[in-house]
Motif scaffolding. Structure first.
Motif, mmCIF file in Angstrom:
data_model
loop_
_atom_site.group_PDB
_atom_site.id
_atom_site.type_symbol
_atom_site.label_atom_id
_atom_site.label_comp_id
_atom_site.label_asym_id
_atom_site.label_seq_id
_atom_site.Cartn_x
_atom_site.Cartn_y
_atom_site.Cartn_z
ATOM 1 N N ASP A 17 -20.314 0.912 -29.390
ATOM 2 C CA ASP A 17 -19.171 0.034 -29.116
ATOM 3 C C ASP A 17 -18.229 -0.058 -30.316
ATOM 4 O OD1 ASP A 17 -17.700 -1.741 -27.397
ATOM 5 O OD2 ASP A 17 -18.445 -3.403 -28.608
ATOM 6 N N SER A 21 -16.695 5.550 -29.597
ATOM 7 C CA SER A 21 -16.247 5.168 -28.264
ATOM 8 C C SER A 21 -16.573 6.261 -27.241
ATOM 9 C CB SER A 21 -14.750 4.902 -28.289
ATOM 10 O OG SER A 21 -14.324 4.487 -27.021
ATOM 11 N N HIS A 82 -11.509 -4.893 -22.433
ATOM 12 C CA HIS A 82 -12.748 -4.930 -23.213
ATOM 13 C C HIS A 82 -12.975 -6.326 -23.789
ATOM 14 C CE1 HIS A 82 -15.229 -4.081 -26.855
ATOM 15 N NE2 HIS A 82 -15.834 -3.247 -26.022
#
Length: 182
Positions: A17, A21, A82
């Motif tokens: 994370d 990515s 996100h």
């Protein structure tokens, strides 16, 4: 075994994370963390927890953390921000869990009965659940009302901690009823 699995999934999730990515690996590791912890949570379940707000609040907070990892797993595929998954984990892991622990520890460490919390704890915990839902899930369902959901979450967060201060300041500022130090 479950602890090793969870730790491995979480470490991998954290690295992916933050530094690498990759939507496939993020989904796999986030789901791994969620599944291992949902199994753990199921093993802790007992129907009588709903009679004790200082227990069900911890259970709900941990469940919220599991849901947060599911949001992390779904985010690349459903296209929502996100930051919703980040906020969900922060609210459940920091807000809800910390509030639940402070409510319990403040009683125990001041010599008070943990089975008789202040009457406002149910309201405080319900407000924190409202924060979680309005900040993490409602923007996915109705993004056009995003600012409204954020304002509801802010109001509930502030109200929750104001109620905590009102309920617990007398407990924390008075001597222990048993006369012991602390």
């Amino acid at each position: 075994m479950a602890r090793c699995l969870e730790s491995g999934f979480f470490l991998d999730f954290f690295i992916i994370d933050l530094f690498y990515s990759n939507e496939y690996l993020l989904t796999i590791t986030a789901l791994g963390v969620a599944i291992v912890n949902l199994i753990r949570l199921a093993g802790w379940y007992h129907p009588k927890i709903w009679q004790k707000p200082l227990l069900w609040s911890l259970y709900i907070a941990f469940f919220g953390m599991c849901l947060s990892f599911i949001l992390y797993a779904l985010q690349p595929w459903l296209g929502f921000s996100h930051s919703l998954a980040v906020h969900a984990l922060s609210i459940a892991g920091v807000g809800m869990m910390t509030l639940a622990m402070m409510a319990r520890v403040s009683l125990g460490h001041t010599g008070r009965n943990i089975h008789q919390p202040p009457k406002m704890v149910n309201v405080m915990f319900a407000l924190m659940v409202l924060v979680f839902v309005s900040r993490a899930f409602l923007p996915i369902i109705a993004v056009e009302h995003y600012l409204l959901w954020v304002m509801i979450a802010q109001g509930a967060w502030i109200s929750c901690f104001v109620l905590f201060c009102i309920s617990y300041l007398p407990i924390l500022s008075k001597p222990r009823p048993d006369g012991l130090f602390g």
